[in-house]
Design an enzyme around this catalytic site. Structure first.
Site, PDB file in Angstrom:
ATOM      1  CG  ASP A  52      32.175 -85.536  22.159  1.00 15.07           C
ATOM      2  OD1 ASP A  52      31.867 -85.723  20.969  1.00 15.07           O
ATOM      3  OD2 ASP A  52      32.571 -84.439  22.601  1.00 15.07           O
ATOM      4  CD  GLU A  84      33.619 -87.810  18.147  1.00 16.10           C
ATOM      5  OE1 GLU A  84      32.868 -87.378  17.273  1.00 16.10           O
ATOM      6  OE2 GLU A  84      33.907 -87.158  19.171  1.00 16.10           O
TER       7      GLU A  84
END
Length: 863
Positions: free
Chosen positions: A503, A558
């Site tokens: 993330d 990401e």
């Protein structure tokens, strides 16, 4: 009501979940009158690993070679930790009979085990006495205990074991990126410097820690480790003046078990077994470390804790000594699947995966949701919010306990059973891991852990993310590297995750965190002073670790910036991810959906879908969890809005809004999968057009400026997934779900996402037609709102007879049955749309149809 797991009391449902009164999104909990936050500005100096081994001001961690190097957690003689690893796979006891129960080993592991067992029989290894010197040298029992100290999870026996070595390949030369993309040569100075920093760090880890493989086993040294004679607890807290271990086991007496500190700021205590041989800390006991810090007396949850729980009716979490009896530990039964060529990810959140307004459990997810994912045709499940986070509404992105699975959903063993069941179904399990930042919470997490703001994080403004209200790691710190690398390995080894979705990687790679920056593709945006080289080097290290130890593991990053070399192997000079999330696609669809149909541009759609770097794989998606959060809208809601409340029943007339919405919902998903990348992702429920949004239970939020942000009365109504809607054969949701299922099975059959052949032959702005080839398939999209075309000619490359294999207008998918599936389509020679052949089709308005050569097709794909 609570339920009990091995004497641990856990919250059961939403009825006992007590939300906090929050001052911010990060989970720092405040009552309306008393602040629990400690002051951050009382201790501003940097804390570095050891403070003697490495220059505290050097971003490259330059070795101070003037004296013998010791690293926190090392033995006194400067060697790396020799703690024996006892967990499967990849370990073997000197007593071969102790391995009879290791059903969790893969076939390859079992072959390795047999080799070592045979070697052990032929060449018994005498036990050594190379224990830690931190205890009294005259205490033979303690010395022997330190010799056989092991991680508390996965203990097979107290007998000394021999590890099957794992190795991580040495760094390459990092020059292949210039062959792949010669334009990178203009930035060789930056890229070679980046690779040089990576290589120097690898060399330092090799020299002082015995290599990256050994360095990444910090959980064998820090936290709680159990041996035959007792339990050792170690914690790195260089800012603390004193420390003691407290908990249920000693009636929370801070004077009972005082810890000792070594020269590197590592605190330690050994607790011998009780006189009757029982453990000094019973399984399920609450534990904390009490420290006298520059900010005052502080009780903290151990940083390496493997489980933490919020008791019903209480605000702070407590660390849990989690070491269940052997008969209660989950034993993996099924091998991990091989990495599929085409990655089709079903993004999930366990807590909100129930149809009921409550927090769902790992067990319920295992039994009810996993079979659904398998039936839909996905081959990987990505699970969010695994790492413990004290604030539920953070969606799991404000982590407080990095090594602990969220207790809201059950026990660690429940999570293992979930993962094992997924493997039985042939599903990869990817963990949404958060190494980009940490919760600002000082009660339960790492923030101000030892009373300083610079232990795990950068001090001052550099260590604070103003938009996320969270702390930012110092990736140049030796002990932070140990912590994070060990964390990644822990989840792979202990829980058998098959990889990660990292993330917030964009936030990591740039000092501006990607905020307020519009990346245009100019290489100066990626390779300059705004690049956080320490963070990029950490990403290279963790990808080295993942792929070196687990070649089948998947690493997805990401990144919204489009960083060049992001998905190039580390040894070639890249960052090392397998896939980049193609985040721009979802943003583009939201932008398009706010326009009238006549303002949609076919070239704009195509450009957004194919705008990715050569040889760097992407995971495409039309929408993820981000587009479903409160304040935003899902694609289905953008398309149909309030009409979804009244006109989704098949026994009632539809509306033009519903007809348009269902048609475009299917087309948007198929063209995204068809052109957007080498992998595909869908957030749970969106496959059938889940209505409304996600809104976590929350109370009114009172800001310091007096403003009040209204809550939702702690409601779980919109923090769940209404799978019953997609399953109901009397609702129009069913058709969208069946189409999504057919999409997955089409890709499984033809593997078009990973085909090297992709050609876009038509993007007609007047007709609103897009035609492209992917693999052996021909895709025809008609985005026109009213025009249908008879005998419409489409180009193709291969000669023969074509047949429909997927039709969005099929009644099964909520369509109008305007196309005959018995029709056959024969090619004719001659160039058309720059293709050597063509055939004619009927393409109704707002439809997507996929054609394949008859010899490659048996039956139409229905799902």
């Amino acid at each position: 009501m609570v339920y009990t797991i091995s004497r641990i009391r856990l919250p059961a449902t939403s009825s006992v979940h007590r939300p906090y009164l929050l001052s911010s999104f990060n989970g720092d909990r405040k009552s309306t009158s008393i602040s629990f936050l400690l002051k951050k500005n009382l201790f501003s100096r940097k804390i570095f690993a050891g403070k003697s081994s490495y220059d505290s001001e050097s971003s490259s961690l330059t070795v101070a070679a003037s004296k013998k190097i010791l690293v926190p957690g090392s033995e006194k003689d400067g060697s790396s930790s020799s703690t024996d690893q006892l967990e499967a796979p990849g370990i073997v006891s000197e007593n071969p009979q102790e391995l009879d129960d290791l059903e969790s080993l893969t076939m390859e592991d079992k072959e390795d085990v047999e080799d070592v067992k045979n070697e052990a029989k032929a060449n018994p290894v005498p036990s050594s006495n190379a224990g830690d010197d931190d205890h009294d040298d005259d205490d033979d029992d303690k010395a022997q205990d330190e010799e056989t100290s092991v991680p508390l999870e996965g203990v097979l026996s107290a007998t000394k074991v021999k590890a099957i070595p794992r190795s991580i390949p040495p760094p390459g030369i990092g020059q292949k990126i210039y062959e792949i993309d010669p334009t990178l040569s203009g930035f060789r100075q930056h890229l070679d410097y980046r690779y040089g920093q990576y290589k120097r760090l690898r060399e330092a880890i090799d020299k002082y820690e015995g290599g990256l493989e050994a360095f990444s086993r910090g959980y064998e040294k820090f936290g709680f480790t159990r041996s035959a004679t007792g339990i050792t607890y170690r914690e790195w807290a260089p800012g603390a003046k004193s420390a003691s271990l407290i908990g249920d086991f000693n009636n929370w007496n801070p004077n009972a078990d005082v810890m000792t500190r070594n020269e590197f700021g590592v605190w330690e205590i050994f607790l011998p077994n009780n006189a009757d041989g029982s453990l000094p800390i019973p399984h399920g006991s609450r534990v904390k470390i009490r420290m006298d810090t520059p900010s005052g007396i502080k009780d903290s949850i151990p940083a390496w804790i493997k489980f933490s729980v919020q008791a019903p009716g209480e605000i702070p979490y407590n660390g849990i000594y989690y070491d269940p009896p052997e008969e209660e530990k989950y034993v993996f039964q099924h091998p991990q699947p091989k990495r599929p060529k085409s990655l089709r990810i079903y993004e999930t959140h366990v807590g909100m995966s129930s149809t009921e307004p409550k927090i769902n459990t790992y067990v319920n997810f295992r039994d009810e949701v996993l079979p659904r994912i398998k039936k839909l045709g996905y081959n990987a499940v990505q699970i969010m919010a695994i790492q413990e986070h004290s604030y539920y509404a953070s969606f799991g992105y404000h982590v407080t306990n990095f090594f602990a699975p969220s207790s809201r959903c059950g026990s660690p063993d429940d999570l293992k059973s979930l993962i094992d069941r997924a493997h039985e179904l042939g599903l990869l399990v990817l963990m949404d891991i958060v190494h980009s930042h940490a919760s600002n919470n000082v009660l339960d997490g790492l923030n101000m852990f030892d009373g300083t703001d610079s232990q795990y994080f950068h001090s001052g403004a550099r260590g604070y993310h103003w938009m996320w209200d969270s702390r930012l790691f110092n990736y140049g710190s030796w002990e932070v590297l140990r912590f994070l690398l060990s964390n990644a390995r822990w989840w792979l080894e202990e829980y058998k995750f098959d990889g990660f979705r990292f993330d917030g990687v964009t936030s990591m790679m740039y000092t501006h965190h990607g905020l307020g920056v519009g990346f245009t593709g100019n290489y100066n945006e990626y390779f300059g002073y705004a690049t956080d080289v320490e963070a990029v080097v950490y990403l290279m290290l963790v990808n080295d670790l993942i792929h070196g130890l687990y070649p089948e593991a998947v690493a997805v990053g990401e990144d919204v910036s489009g960083m060049p070399t992001f998905c190039i192997p580390v040894q070639d000079g890249g960052v090392g991810f397998d896939y980049r999330l193609h985040m721009a696609i979802a943003d583009k669809w939201i932008e398009i959906l706010q326009k009238k149909d006549e303002d949609w541009r076919m070239r704009d759609i195509i450009h957004s879908l194919i705008n990715r770097r050569w040889l760097e794989k992407c995971v495409a998606y039309a929408e993820s969890h981000d587009q479903a959060l409160v304040g935003d809208k899902t694609i289905a809601f953008w398309l149909m809005d309030k009409d979804m409340y009244d006109f989704m029943a098949l026994d009632r007339p539809s509306t033009p809004v519903i007809d348009r919405g269902i048609a475009l919902h299917k087309m948007i998903r198929l063209i995204t999968m068809g052109l957007g990348g080498e992998g595909y992702l869908n957030f749970m429920g969106n496959e059938f057009g889940h209505p409304e949004w996600i809104d976590f239970p929350r109370c009114d939020q009172h800001l310091p400026n007096g403003k009040v942000i209204p809550g939702n009365n702690n409601s779980f109504d919109k923090c769940r997934r209404r799978f019953d809607l997609g399953d109901a054969d009397y609702l129009r949701y069913r058709g969208m779900q069946e189409f999504d299922r057919a999409m997955q099975h089409l890709e499984e059959t033809y593997g078009f996402m990973t085909s090297e052949h992709q050609y876009i032959s038509r993007k007609d702005e007047g007709d609103r037609i897009i035609v492209f080839e992917r693999g052996n398939l021909v895709f025809v999209f008609n985005f026109h709102w009213s025009n249908s075309y008879f005998d419409y000619r489409v180009g193709c490359s291969k000669p023969g007879k074509y047949k429909i294999v997927l039709d969005s207008d099929d009644p099964l998918f909520g369509g109008f049955n305007r196309i005959s599936h018995t029709a056959e389509y024969f090619t004719c020679e001659g160039w058309y749309d720059e293709r050597p052949r063509s055939f004619q089709v009927y393409t109704p308005c707002r439809t997507a149809v996929v054609y394949a050569l008859v010899e490659n097709e048996t039956e139409p794909i229905k799902g």
